[in-house]
Design an enzyme around this catalytic site. Sequence first.
Site, PDB file in Angstrom:
ATOM      1  CG  HIS A  29       5.001  -4.236  -0.097  1.00  0.00           C
ATOM      2  ND1 HIS A  29       4.798  -2.986   0.428  1.00  0.00           N
ATOM      3  CD2 HIS A  29       6.350  -4.402  -0.179  1.00  0.00           C
ATOM      4  CE1 HIS A  29       5.970  -2.415   0.663  1.00  0.00           C
ATOM      5  NE2 HIS A  29       6.931  -3.255   0.300  1.00  0.00           N
ATOM      6  CG  HIS A  80      10.243  -1.711   0.185  1.00  0.00           C
ATOM      7  ND1 HIS A  80       9.462  -2.065   1.254  1.00  0.00           N
ATOM      8  CD2 HIS A  80      11.507  -2.102   0.512  1.00  0.00           C
ATOM      9  CE1 HIS A  80      10.221  -2.650   2.176  1.00  0.00           C
ATOM     10  NE2 HIS A  80      11.465  -2.685   1.745  1.00  0.00           N
ATOM     11  CB  CYS A 136       4.362  -0.125  -1.312  1.00  0.00           C
ATOM     12  SG  CYS A 136       2.770  -0.937  -1.611  1.00  0.00           S
TER      13      CYS A 136
END
Length: 185
Positions: free
Chosen positions: A133, A149, A79
Site C-alpha cells: 500500500h 490514499h 492505491c
Amino acid sequence: MQFIVSLITMLSFSVWSMGQSEVLPADTTLLQSPDSVSVADGKQELRNGKQINEMISFAKTFLGTPYKYAGSAPSGFDCSGFVNYVLGSFGFSLPRSSYGIAELGKTIKLADVQPGDLLFFKGRNINNPRVGHVAMVVEANEHEIKMIHASTTRGVVIDNFKASKYYIPRFIKAKRMEYVRPPAN
C-alpha cells in the site's frame, strides 16, 4: 553522473520498471532518487515548492472517489493507481505497483516526512513483509501526519497516520521523491 544527464537529454529513452521496458518521449518527467540529477529547466527544483502544493490540491479533488481493484482513473482507483494518476497528471512516470514505487526515492525517517513524501505499508496481511500500500503525505507536524490514499473500503480519503490503529503496525518506510524534469532545450 554524466551518464544520467545524457539519458535525460536524449530524444527518447528506456525506463526499466518491474522487469519491463517502455519507451518514453523526451518531454516525460521521471521520478528519480535524490542522489540523481535534480534539474528543472536548468535550476535546482525546490523540495516543497509550488508544484508539490499543486499536486496535493489536485489529489484532494478525488476525495470520495471509489476504490477499484487495479483502478487508475477517476472512475475508481487502487492505491498505486491513485498515486500514478496524480503524479502522471503533472508529467511524472513511475512504476504501476506500490512495491515498484517503493524502490524509488530516498528513505527518510518518519519524523522527517513532509508534504509530497510517500508512505509505504504492508497490505491486508500484516504478516507479509512486502509493500502492499502507498499513500502521499499532505500535511505533517509533531501531532499528525495526514496522508491521502485509496482505501479498499472507503475509496480516496485522508487519514491521520499517527492516530491509525490499522496503518501504524503496517508501516514499512517513508520515501522522499525528487521531482526531476528534463532540462529545457
